[in-house]
Design an enzyme around this catalytic site. Structure first.
Site, PDB file in Angstrom:
ATOM      1  N   LYS A   1     -15.635  -8.438   3.844  1.00 39.70           N
ATOM      2  CA  LYS A   1     -14.338  -9.030   4.458  1.00 39.70           C
ATOM      3  C   LYS A   1     -14.879  -8.410   6.122  1.00 39.70           C
ATOM      4  O   LYS A   1     -15.428  -7.691   6.317  1.00 39.70           O
ATOM      5  CB  LYS A   1     -13.178  -7.869   4.266  1.00 39.70           C
ATOM      6  CG  LYS A   1     -12.604  -8.261   3.112  1.00 39.70           C
ATOM      7  CD  LYS A   1     -11.444  -7.406   2.695  1.00 39.70           C
ATOM      8  CE  LYS A   1     -10.783  -7.700   1.587  1.00 39.70           C
ATOM      9  NZ  LYS A   1      -9.587  -6.866   0.970  1.00 39.70           N
TER      10      LYS A   1
ATOM     11  N   SER B   1      -3.026  -7.944   2.699  1.00 42.48           N
ATOM     12  CA  SER B   1      -3.262  -7.936   4.344  1.00 42.48           C
ATOM     13  C   SER B   1      -3.745  -9.277   4.500  1.00 42.48           C
ATOM     14  O   SER B   1      -3.347  -9.721   5.933  1.00 42.48           O
ATOM     15  CB  SER B   1      -4.369  -6.716   4.446  1.00 42.48           C
ATOM     16  OG  SER B   1      -4.127  -5.529   4.069  1.00 42.48           O
TER      17      SER B   1
ATOM     18  N   ARG C   1      -2.186  -5.896  -8.479  1.00 41.90           N
ATOM     19  CA  ARG C   1      -0.776  -6.666  -8.478  1.00 41.90           C
ATOM     20  C   ARG C   1      -1.103  -7.634  -9.491  1.00 41.90           C
ATOM     21  O   ARG C   1      -0.720  -7.470 -10.602  1.00 41.90           O
ATOM     22  CB  ARG C   1      -1.054  -7.500  -7.063  1.00 41.90           C
ATOM     23  CG  ARG C   1      -0.822  -6.369  -5.880  1.00 41.90           C
ATOM     24  CD  ARG C   1      -1.016  -7.012  -4.485  1.00 41.90           C
ATOM     25  NE  ARG C   1      -2.683  -7.313  -4.716  1.00 41.90           N
ATOM     26  CZ  ARG C   1      -3.372  -7.764  -3.451  1.00 41.90           C
ATOM     27  NH1 ARG C   1      -2.819  -7.924  -2.397  1.00 41.90           N
ATOM     28  NH2 ARG C   1      -4.630  -7.993  -3.470  1.00 41.90           N
TER      29      ARG C   1
ATOM     30  N   HIS D   1       1.015  -1.315  -0.125  1.00 44.14           N
ATOM     31  CA  HIS D   1      -0.086   0.031  -0.015  1.00 44.14           C
ATOM     32  C   HIS D   1       0.925   1.204  -0.065  1.00 44.14           C
ATOM     33  O   HIS D   1       0.608   2.149  -0.726  1.00 44.14           O
ATOM     34  CB  HIS D   1      -0.813   0.248   1.285  1.00 44.14           C
ATOM     35  CG  HIS D   1      -1.920  -0.916   1.461  1.00 44.14           C
ATOM     36  ND1 HIS D   1      -1.915  -1.989   2.428  1.00 44.14           N
ATOM     37  CD2 HIS D   1      -2.760  -1.399   0.541  1.00 44.14           C
ATOM     38  CE1 HIS D   1      -3.033  -2.667   2.197  1.00 44.14           C
ATOM     39  NE2 HIS D   1      -3.369  -2.468   1.084  1.00 44.14           N
TER      40      HIS D   1
HETATM   41  O1  PNS Z   1      -9.177  -3.068   0.360  1.00 41.64           O
HETATM   42  P1  PNS Z   1     -10.388  -3.578  -0.335  1.00 41.64           P
HETATM   43  O2  PNS Z   1     -11.119  -4.291   0.729  1.00 41.64           O
HETATM   44  O3  PNS Z   1     -10.012  -4.299  -1.537  1.00 41.64           O
HETATM   45  O4  PNS Z   1     -11.235  -2.152  -0.635  1.00 41.64           O
HETATM   46  C1  PNS Z   1     -12.467  -2.232  -1.169  1.00 41.64           C
HETATM   47  C2  PNS Z   1     -13.201  -0.841  -0.949  1.00 41.64           C
HETATM   48  C3  PNS Z   1     -13.198  -0.696   0.683  1.00 41.64           C
HETATM   49  C4  PNS Z   1     -12.387   0.332  -1.634  1.00 41.64           C
HETATM   50  C5  PNS Z   1     -14.793  -1.145  -1.511  1.00 41.64           C
HETATM   51  O5  PNS Z   1     -15.338  -2.185  -0.923  1.00 41.64           O
HETATM   52  C6  PNS Z   1     -15.619   0.303  -1.106  1.00 41.64           C
HETATM   53  O6  PNS Z   1     -15.221   1.077  -1.951  1.00 41.64           O
HETATM   54  N1  PNS Z   1     -16.175   0.172  -0.390  1.00 41.64           N
HETATM   55  C7  PNS Z   1     -17.275   1.217  -0.047  1.00 41.64           C
HETATM   56  C8  PNS Z   1     -18.626   1.045  -0.619  1.00 41.64           C
HETATM   57  C9  PNS Z   1     -18.572   1.236  -2.173  1.00 41.64           C
HETATM   58  O7  PNS Z   1     -18.561   2.449  -2.739  1.00 41.64           O
HETATM   59  N2  PNS Z   1     -18.587   0.067  -2.912  1.00 41.64           N
HETATM   60  C10 PNS Z   1     -18.048   0.415  -4.322  1.00 41.64           C
HETATM   61  C11 PNS Z   1     -19.320   0.389  -5.219  1.00 41.64           C
HETATM   62  S1  PNS Z   1     -20.472  -0.824  -4.973  1.00 41.64           S
END
Ligand code: PNS
Length: 161
Positions: free
Chosen positions: A42, A130, A92, A18
């Site tokens: 998650k 992570s 990645r 990150h």
């Molecule tokens: O590190 P991650 O878990 O891959 O991140 C995913 C994250 C947190 C960026 C994604 O789940 C997110 O944007 N969550 C907030 C809700 C949202 O806007 N979702 C996307 C449109 S459905």
């Protein structure tokens, strides 16, 4: 005009991968807001407060143009509120592609003004995540060269509790 990008994620916890993306992003954007959001698929290991603390300590030496925040709603709404032109995501291996593609297109559908920008993670961090880090520590693995020192310490403290 100042170009701001939101770098969203679970950051549970932040890894060197990150941090690599934040450093690369700073070459493209004037400001990066690292934002912890909820990923409903998650279960979190660290609380949002713990994740914020680890992120803040980890980016301390970077630049004053990196901010750490959290938000409980839709990513595109947060991006609009903060006047961000882009969402920054690290890519990645090929395995990331499908989820990232789906998320970027959904975000575009929700708000056409916000662009998603993908940056390739440094080769060194291509297999760092992570989740895999938490699993390795749980079974006694040494992850000290994959995470910032504060994360290495906090992860062990949490597992020993
Ligand atoms: O590190 P991650 O878990 O891959 O991140 C995913 C994250 C947190 C960026 C994604 O789940 C997110 O944007 N969550 C907030 C809700 C949202 O806007 N979702 C996307 C449109 S459905």
């Amino acid at each position: 005009m100042e170009r701001t990008a939101i770098y969203p994620g679970s950051f549970d916890p932040v890894t060197n991968g990150h941090l690599d993306i934040i450093k690369r992003g700073l070459k493209l954007f004037d400001k990066i807001i690292v934002t912890i959001l909820c990923n409903p698929s998650k279960t979190s290991f660290f609380t949002v407060e713990e994740r914020i603390e680890m992120l803040k300590v980890s980016v301390k030496g970077f630049s004053k143009n990196v901010e750490v925040d959290s938000y409980g709603g839709l990513l595109v709404d947060y991006a609009a509120q903060r006047g961000a032109a882009a969402i920054l995501r690290g890519m990645r291996a090929v395995s990331d592609f499908e989820f990232e593609f789906q998320m970027a297109l959904m975000n575009r559908k929700l708000n056409r003004e916000v662009q998603t920008v993908f940056l390739m993670t440094g080769l060194r961090w291509i297999f760092t995540s992570s989740s895999i880090i938490k699993e390795a520590v749980r079974f006694g693995g040494d992850i000290s060269d994959m995470v910032p020192p504060i994360v290495n310490r906090k992860i062990k403290e949490k597992l020993n509790k």
